[in-house]
Write an enzyme that holds these catalytic residues in place. Structure first.
Site, PDB file in Angstrom:
ATOM      1  N   GLY A  25       0.823  -1.206   0.000  1.00  0.00           N
ATOM      2  CA  GLY A  25       0.000   0.000   0.000  1.00  0.00           C
ATOM      3  C   GLY A  25       0.851   1.247   0.000  1.00  0.00           C
ATOM      4  O   GLY A  25       1.772   1.377   0.816  1.00  0.00           O
ATOM      5  N   ASN A  57      -5.986  12.891  -3.371  1.00  0.00           N
ATOM      6  CA  ASN A  57      -4.952  12.332  -2.485  1.00  0.00           C
ATOM      7  C   ASN A  57      -3.934  13.375  -2.037  1.00  0.00           C
ATOM      8  O   ASN A  57      -3.220  13.151  -1.055  1.00  0.00           O
ATOM      9  CB  ASN A  57      -4.176  11.216  -3.199  1.00  0.00           C
ATOM     10  CG  ASN A  57      -5.051  10.093  -3.720  1.00  0.00           C
ATOM     11  OD1 ASN A  57      -4.791   9.533  -4.765  1.00  0.00           O
ATOM     12  ND2 ASN A  57      -6.108   9.756  -2.995  1.00  0.00           N
ATOM     13  N   LEU A  58      -3.849  14.485  -2.741  1.00  0.00           N
ATOM     14  CA  LEU A  58      -2.707  15.385  -2.575  1.00  0.00           C
ATOM     15  C   LEU A  58      -2.685  16.113  -1.236  1.00  0.00           C
ATOM     16  O   LEU A  58      -1.637  16.616  -0.829  1.00  0.00           O
ATOM     17  CB  LEU A  58      -2.677  16.401  -3.721  1.00  0.00           C
ATOM     18  CG  LEU A  58      -2.606  15.803  -5.133  1.00  0.00           C
ATOM     19  CD1 LEU A  58      -2.526  16.916  -6.176  1.00  0.00           C
ATOM     20  CD2 LEU A  58      -1.419  14.858  -5.273  1.00  0.00           C
ATOM     21  N   ASN A  59      -3.827  16.194  -0.542  1.00  0.00           N
ATOM     22  CA  ASN A  59      -3.838  16.943   0.719  1.00  0.00           C
ATOM     23  C   ASN A  59      -3.209  16.180   1.869  1.00  0.00           C
ATOM     24  O   ASN A  59      -2.994  16.732   2.941  1.00  0.00           O
ATOM     25  CB  ASN A  59      -5.272  17.341   1.085  1.00  0.00           C
ATOM     26  CG  ASN A  59      -6.110  16.145   1.501  1.00  0.00           C
ATOM     27  OD1 ASN A  59      -5.893  15.038   1.009  1.00  0.00           O
ATOM     28  ND2 ASN A  59      -7.070  16.356   2.378  1.00  0.00           N
ATOM     29  N   CYS A 174     -36.317  -4.075  -1.129  1.00  0.00           N
ATOM     30  CA  CYS A 174     -37.612  -3.402  -1.065  1.00  0.00           C
ATOM     31  C   CYS A 174     -37.541  -2.131  -0.227  1.00  0.00           C
ATOM     32  O   CYS A 174     -38.315  -1.193  -0.441  1.00  0.00           O
ATOM     33  CB  CYS A 174     -38.679  -4.348  -0.532  1.00  0.00           C
ATOM     34  SG  CYS A 174     -38.273  -5.131   1.037  1.00  0.00           S
ATOM     35  N   CYS A 440      -5.820 -19.484  11.375  1.00  0.00           N
ATOM     36  CA  CYS A 440      -4.481 -19.774  11.898  1.00  0.00           C
ATOM     37  C   CYS A 440      -4.417 -20.980  12.826  1.00  0.00           C
ATOM     38  O   CYS A 440      -3.344 -21.290  13.352  1.00  0.00           O
ATOM     39  CB  CYS A 440      -3.889 -18.538  12.576  1.00  0.00           C
ATOM     40  SG  CYS A 440      -4.740 -18.028  14.079  1.00  0.00           S
TER      41      CYS A 440
END
Length: 648
Positions: A25, A57-59, A174, A440
């Site tokens: 990521g 994303n830039l902030n 519904c 696990c």
């Protein structure tokens, strides 16, 4: 006296320069983490991310600039990080970590894996790959001011899937189509309407009135004549919504009158729906134009996105957005489709207008564009400071692991406000693996309750194995003494089985299926519990989390800890978290934003045995866990419960 290199012991500094680590990521946390790693002294780093850079994303993702919009996050993050330390060796992959190329052998190259992900499916997958490769994993997540970091090590700690995660709340179709009662219902309806008109049509995302609503109990033949809808283009026709819209040339006024007048009048003929509810009020474009235009409100003060438009303002916004989207379709050519994106202004305008008009019709308070975007995009505000704190904690936990001090690692919660002891960061001792984990434990096993005469093989593959149990490419064998192959991950090998029912293969109450995912090096034994008493639209239930054996049929009515389609009854899901879509009439809500991924566990409690609920930084939901407080501070803080707060 220990020799230091900077602030680190020489032995540790040397270890950092030679240790190969993987960052999964390159978003809000990932950017901060990559920068921290190279500045700390890590020299061999690989980073993977499938996403590209968006202007939104830039902030907070400071390795990216405006000139990078549209480029690979992983590649640009690598280039920017190298400016901090040109001697580092960074390899970037613009790809999904779930690609089969990144197998167990790939993970075994690393001494440490660090997750900075934004969705549960990928988190589950990396968790399983690290367990299979026996590599330490540092899991993390943020949601607004909240954050969490934890360490996962096979055989020593809980894995990511040891604690059940609340899944996204779903609504019956519904409710969305006939009887919305909350703004989120109208927003979901508007997003589905966008796809029906401009995107890829999905039968499960129908927006027209639902004549099969069991609550209505009406006779369409007797009441059809009572619907006073237009006899022309706006009439209710049982054809594709997109086909009808195209036949009108995407005329915004005809669309408006169909959606907000004719369909609503059609709903009013379902008398029983409105005996205990306030009936909706249809809107008519021509009447609104006459009555609203002279009284149109002047623009309010404050930010434009945070202003709540009046009814006529929403009408004009609907008209303008439809015209803009129509032009976009025309430019793309015949059979083109648009994809809804919260950052695409015309698409967001359309959903804002359509949702608000439906809210008004059903007597709800309308919302600002900002509020609608937050719910439609499932945006928990991403805060750069939170990402920075969590990224720093990841590195600190990583240094402990590389120093051989795994026992000193902690799960650390970042709180929004200081607790009674004026602490924002709360460390908790890592819990051991859960004996009931179906991932696990040494021999993972679950019991699934379903109707073998109605459940198809494709449902078993997609809804149960892939969506519910997180497998990527399952192979399923029936334990019938013959080794019958039910599902094969080899393309086309068992495709003919997809439309057949489980009973067609001799699967009955008490049958056992062995499912293997060779990519994840994971085997799950499934005990089949046949039942004909599932609730409407519920395809299956997981009984408990990982029972030792299949419950006997006579007890199946007494289960108190079952999960319907992955939804734990005791969970308190929010209306805005990401989850796989539900089948049948259930609808999922919205898309997950970048910094919303959940963390491995989500509750903090005191050292006593009482349970307390805590909000999950990844989902905004609550679940129950009892992490043990950090023993190192127990002496100094006898009442350690004060150190841990429960968030609403």
């Amino acid at each position: 006296m220990a020799q230091l290199v900077g602030s680190l012991r020489k032995e540790l500094a040397d270890s950092l320069s030679t240790s190969k680590v993987l960052v999964v990521g390159a978003g809000g946390i990932g950017c901060e983490l990559l920068k921290n790693l190279v500045l700390t002294g890590f020299k061999n780093i690989e980073v993977i991310d499938l996403d590209t850079i968006d202007v939104s994303n830039l902030n907070r993702q400071f390795l990216f600039q405006k000139k990078h919009v549209g480029k690979s996050k992983a590649q640009v993050a690598k280039e920017s990080a190298l400016q901090f330390c040109p001697s580092a060796n960074i390899i970037a992959y613009h790809d999904s970590i779930m690609n089969p190329d990144y197998n167990v052998e790939f993970f075994r190259k690393f001494v440490l894996v660090m997750n900075a992900l934004d969705n549960r499916a990928a988190r589950n997958h990396v968790n399983r790959m690290c367990l299979a490769a026996d590599i330490p994993l540092i899991e993390s997540g943020t949601a607004g001011y909240l954050g969490q970091v934890t360490v996962i090590k096979k055989g020593l700690t809980e894995c990511y899937e040891c604690q059940p995660k609340p899944t996204q709340k779903t609504f019956p179709g519904c409710t969305i189509r006939n009887t919305p009662s909350e703004p989120i219902h109208c927003i979901v309806w508007a997003k589905y309407l966008f796809n029906q008109l401009f995107g890829e049509e999905d039968a499960d995302q129908e927006v027209s009135p639902d004549t099969a609503d069991p609550e209505a109990a009406w006779n369409p033949e007797e009441t059809a004549a009572r619907a006073t809808a237009s006899e022309k283009d706006g009439d209710i026709k049982r054809i594709s919504t997109k086909e009808w819209a195209r036949s009108t040339g995407y005329d915004p006024i005809k669309l408006f009158n169909k959606l907000f007048k004719d369909d609503i009048m059609y709903l009013l003929t379902m008398d029983k729906l409105w005996k205990k509810r306030k009936a909706p009020t249809p809107l008519d474009w021509q009447e609104l134009e006459k009555s609203e235009c002279p009284q149109e409100d002047t623009p309010g003060t404050g930010l434009k996105d945070q202003q709540v438009l009046g009814v006529w303002g929403c009408c004009k916004l609907f008209q303008h957005s439809v015209e803009t989207l129509r032009l976009q379709l025309k430019e793309k050519g015949d059979a083109a489709e648009l994809v809804w994106d919260k950052d695409d202004p015309p698409a967001m305008d359309f959903v804002t207008a359509a949702a608000n008009l439906r809210m008004h019709i059903f007597s709800m308070n309308m919302k600002s564009r900002f509020d609608v975007k937050s719910m439609a995009g499932n945006i928990i505000p991403a805060i750069a400071t939170t990402n920075a704190v969590i990224a720093g904690l990841i590195v600190l936990e990583g240094l402990k692991i590389l120093s051989g001090e795994l026992e000193s690692c902690r799960t650390i919660f970042l709180n929004k406000c200081p607790n009674l002891r004026k602490k924002l960061l709360v460390p908790c001792v890592l819990d051991p693996p859960s004996a009931n984990c179906y991932v696990c434990t040494s021999k993972p096993e679950v019991t699934v309750k379903l109707n073998v005469h109605k459940t198809m093989v494709l449902t078993l593959q997609d809804r149960i194995l892939k969506e519910r149990f997180g497998m990527v490419a399952p192979d399923v064998q029936i334990e019938d003494g013959k080794g019958t192959i039910l599902i094969s991950s080899e393309e086309g090998e068992t495709e003919a089985n997809n439309s057949k029912f489980l009973a067609d293969f001799g699967i009955r109450n008490g049958s056992r299926l062995q499912s293997d995912d060779f990519l994840q090096d994971y085997t799950l034994l499934i005990n089949v519990l046949h039942t004909e008493e599932l609730e409407r639209d519920v395809e299956f239930e997981v009984v408990g989390e990982a029972p030792d054996k299949a419950p006997t049929p006579q007890h199946n009515k007494e289960e108190t800890n079952s999960i319907s389609n992955g939804n734990k009854d005791s969970a308190q899901p929010s209306t805005s978290s990401k989850a796989p879509s539900e089948d049948g009439e259930d609808v999922m809500i919205v898309d997950s934003d970048e910094e919303e991924g959940g963390t491995s566990s989500s509750a903090a409690a005191g050292p006593v045995a009482t349970k307390r609920k805590r909000s999950d930084p990844g989902t905004g939901e609550t679940s129950i866990k009892r992490p043990r407080p950090d023993q190192s501070s127990a002496a100094a803080a006898p009442n350690e419960d004060d150190d841990i707060i429960a968030l609403d």
